[in-house]
Design an enzyme around this catalytic site. Structure first.
Site, PDB file in Angstrom:
ATOM      1  CG  HIS A   1     -13.832   7.294   2.855  1.00 44.82           C
ATOM      2  ND1 HIS A   1     -13.625   8.328   3.752  1.00 44.82           N
ATOM      3  CD2 HIS A   1     -13.164   7.649   1.738  1.00 44.82           C
ATOM      4  CE1 HIS A   1     -12.863   9.250   3.205  1.00 44.82           C
ATOM      5  NE2 HIS A   1     -12.559   8.867   1.980  1.00 44.82           N
TER       6      HIS A   1
ATOM      7  CG  HIS B   1     -13.341   9.906  -3.038  1.00 48.09           C
ATOM      8  ND1 HIS B   1     -13.672  11.195  -2.711  1.00 48.09           N
ATOM      9  CD2 HIS B   1     -12.647   9.415  -1.984  1.00 48.09           C
ATOM     10  CE1 HIS B   1     -13.184  11.478  -1.510  1.00 48.09           C
ATOM     11  NE2 HIS B   1     -12.543  10.419  -1.042  1.00 48.09           N
TER      12      HIS B   1
ATOM     13  CG  HIS C   1     -11.819  13.464   3.292  1.00 49.15           C
ATOM     14  ND1 HIS C   1     -13.122  13.394   2.896  1.00 49.15           N
ATOM     15  CD2 HIS C   1     -11.151  12.516   2.572  1.00 49.15           C
ATOM     16  CE1 HIS C   1     -13.231  12.452   1.950  1.00 49.15           C
ATOM     17  NE2 HIS C   1     -12.057  11.905   1.744  1.00 49.15           N
TER      18      HIS C   1
ATOM     19  CD  GLU D   1      -5.898  11.205   3.207  1.00 48.00           C
ATOM     20  OE1 GLU D   1      -6.707  12.132   3.066  1.00 48.00           O
ATOM     21  OE2 GLU D   1      -5.657  10.379   2.304  1.00 48.00           O
TER      22      GLU D   1
ATOM     23  CG  ASP E   1      -9.613   7.265  -0.002  1.00 47.41           C
ATOM     24  OD1 ASP E   1     -10.607   7.982  -0.172  1.00 47.41           O
ATOM     25  OD2 ASP E   1      -8.495   7.717   0.328  1.00 47.41           O
ATOM     26  CG  ASP E   2      -9.623   7.940  -4.376  1.00 45.26           C
ATOM     27  OD1 ASP E   2     -10.695   8.370  -4.826  1.00 45.26           O
ATOM     28  OD2 ASP E   2      -8.962   8.536  -3.509  1.00 45.26           O
TER      29      ASP E   2
HETATM   30 ZN   LIG Z   1     -11.431  10.112   0.685  1.00 45.72          ZN
END
Ligand SMILES: [Zn+2]
Length: 322
Positions: A11, A13, A189, A192, A270-271
Site C-alpha cells: 500500500h 501511493h 480504502h 481509516e 501509504d504516502d
Molecule cells: Zn492509501
C-alpha cells in the site's frame, strides 16, 4: 533492528512516495517555487486540507513520462536498498489526464521505472489502478474500464481511494465488477477516516481480498471476527494513521490487537515522506514500538506475498527469496 529482514509493501501511493530530494531537483528543473511546501528536506503541511494542497503542489513537478519513470525508479531503488523484494504502487490514470500528460504516457513512464529498477536490484513491482471516491462513480468506472482495456501485465489490482465519507461502496460496485472480470485483485480504502461500518460496507458490497487500512475495524468485535473468518488482509500503515490522527499515538494503535485476534495484517507506508515515514521506519516501528518479534514480522511479510496481486509463478519466486 529490522535491516536484516526482507520486506514487502502492498500500500503506497506513487506520488505520495516522491522523495523530497528528487522533488527539489524536479522543481529546479521546471523553475517551480515549492519553498512553501518543502523545507529542510521535509514536506510541510499541518492539517488534512493543507496536506492535500501540499500533495498537489508536489505532484506538479512531475510532468512527463520520463519524470514518472525517474520517480518510480528512485522510490523502488530506495525500497530495494532496505531489503524490499516486492512493491505494489497505487496509481491513478486520471492523474495523468489531469496534468495533461495523458493516462497512457503516465502509465508507460511508471512501467519504464519498474523495468529499470528491476534490472538493477531484482525488485518486483505491480500497479494498482485506483478510482477516487470524490470524483463520483462514473469516474471510478472510467478508471476500471481504462485498466481493463489497457492489457498491461504490470497492472494487476484495482482500488478505491479518496474521500471515504463520499457515498457508499455499493455506489461503486459496478467499477469493481469490471475490475473483477478483468482478473484484477481488489482492495478498498476503508476504516481509516470512517469507522468500522465502512469496512463492513466494503465487505458487503464488494468483498475485496484486501482492505486499505481497515484499522478502525477494532471498534466492532463482530467485524473483527468476520475479517478473521474471511481471511481478509489489512494493509496497515501505522505512521500514516498517527500523522493523520486516526489514533492519538502508537500506544493506542490496534495493529497488534488485530493480529492477535486472527486478522491477517501487513505493514505499508501509504504516502511515506508526507507522513515523515518510510517502509524502513514502519518495519522498525513494528519491532520497537509494537514489539513484534522477527518471526512475527516475517509472518506479516509472508502474508503480504500470499495477498500480493501477482501470478503464482511470481508468488513462488518471491517466497523463495524470503
Ligand atoms: Zn492509501
Amino acid at each position: 533492528m529490522t535491516s536484516h529482514l526482507k520486506k514487502v509493501e502492498l500500500h503506497c501511493h506513487l506520488e505520495g512516495a516522491a522523495p523530497p530530494e528528487l522533488t527539489l531537483a524536479q522543481a529546479r528543473k521546471y523553475n517551480i517555487d515549492i519553498s512553501a511546501y518543502l523545507k529542510d528536506g521535509a514536506y510541510v503541511w499541518h492539517d488534512f486540507a493543507s496536506f492535500l494542497e501540499c500533495y498537489d503542489k508536489i505532484s506538479e513537478v512531475y510532468k512527463t513520462a520520463e519524470d514518472y519513470a525517474l520517480l518510480t525508479e528512485t522510490y523502488l531503488a530506495e525500497l530495494a536498498d532496505i531489503g524490499t523484494i516486492y512493491s505494489e504502487l497505487i496509481v491513478s490514470p486520471d492523474h495523468g489526464k489531469r496534468i495533461g500528460l495523458g493516462a497512457d504516457a503516465y502509465i508507460e513512464g511508471v512501467c519504464e521505472g519498474i523495468r529499470r529498477a528491476k534490472a538493477v536490484s531484482g525488485i518486483e513491482a505491480r500497479l494498482i489502478v485506483t478510482g477516487e471516491r470524490h470524483f463520483g462513480p462514473e469516474s471510478v468506472i472510467g478508471a476500471a474500464e481504462y485498466a481493463a482495456k489497457a492489457g498491461n501485465p504490470l497492472i494487476t489490482g484495482f482500488n478505491l481511494a479518496g474521500e471515504e465519507r463520499m457515498g457508499r461502496v455499493a455506489d461503486y460496485a459496478r467499477a469493481f465488477d469490471i475490475a473483477r472480470d478483468a482478473g484484477f485483485g481488489l482492495t478498498i480504502h476503508a476504516g481509516e477516516v470512517c469507522g468500522a461500518f465502512s469496512v463492513a460496507d466494503a465487505l458487503d458490497a464488494v468483498r475485496p481480498a484486501r482492505i486499505g487500512h481497515g484499522v478502525r475495524a477494532i471498534e466492532d468485535a463482530d467485524l473483527i471476527k468476520r475479517l478473521a473468518d474471511l481471511g481478509t488482509v489489512l494493509e496497515v500503515c501505522p505512521g500514516s494513521n498517527i500523522a493523520l490522527k486516526v489514533f492519538p499515538d502508537f500506544q493506542s494503535h490496534p495493529v497488534r490487537a488485530l493480529k492477535q485476534a486472527g486478522v491477517r495484517v501487513t505493514i505499508s507506508s501509504d504516502d511515506p515522506p508526507f507522513f515523515h515515514t518510510s517502509l524502513e521506519r514502519e518495519y522498525e516501528l513494528a519491532s520497537d514500538v509494537f514489539g513484534f518479534s522477527d518471526a512475527e514480522i516475517d509472518e506479516m511479510t509472508r502474508t503480504g506475498i500470499e495477498a500480493a496481486f501477482v501470478d503464482e509463478a511470481t508468488r513462488q519466486a518471491l517466497f523463495a527469496r524470503l
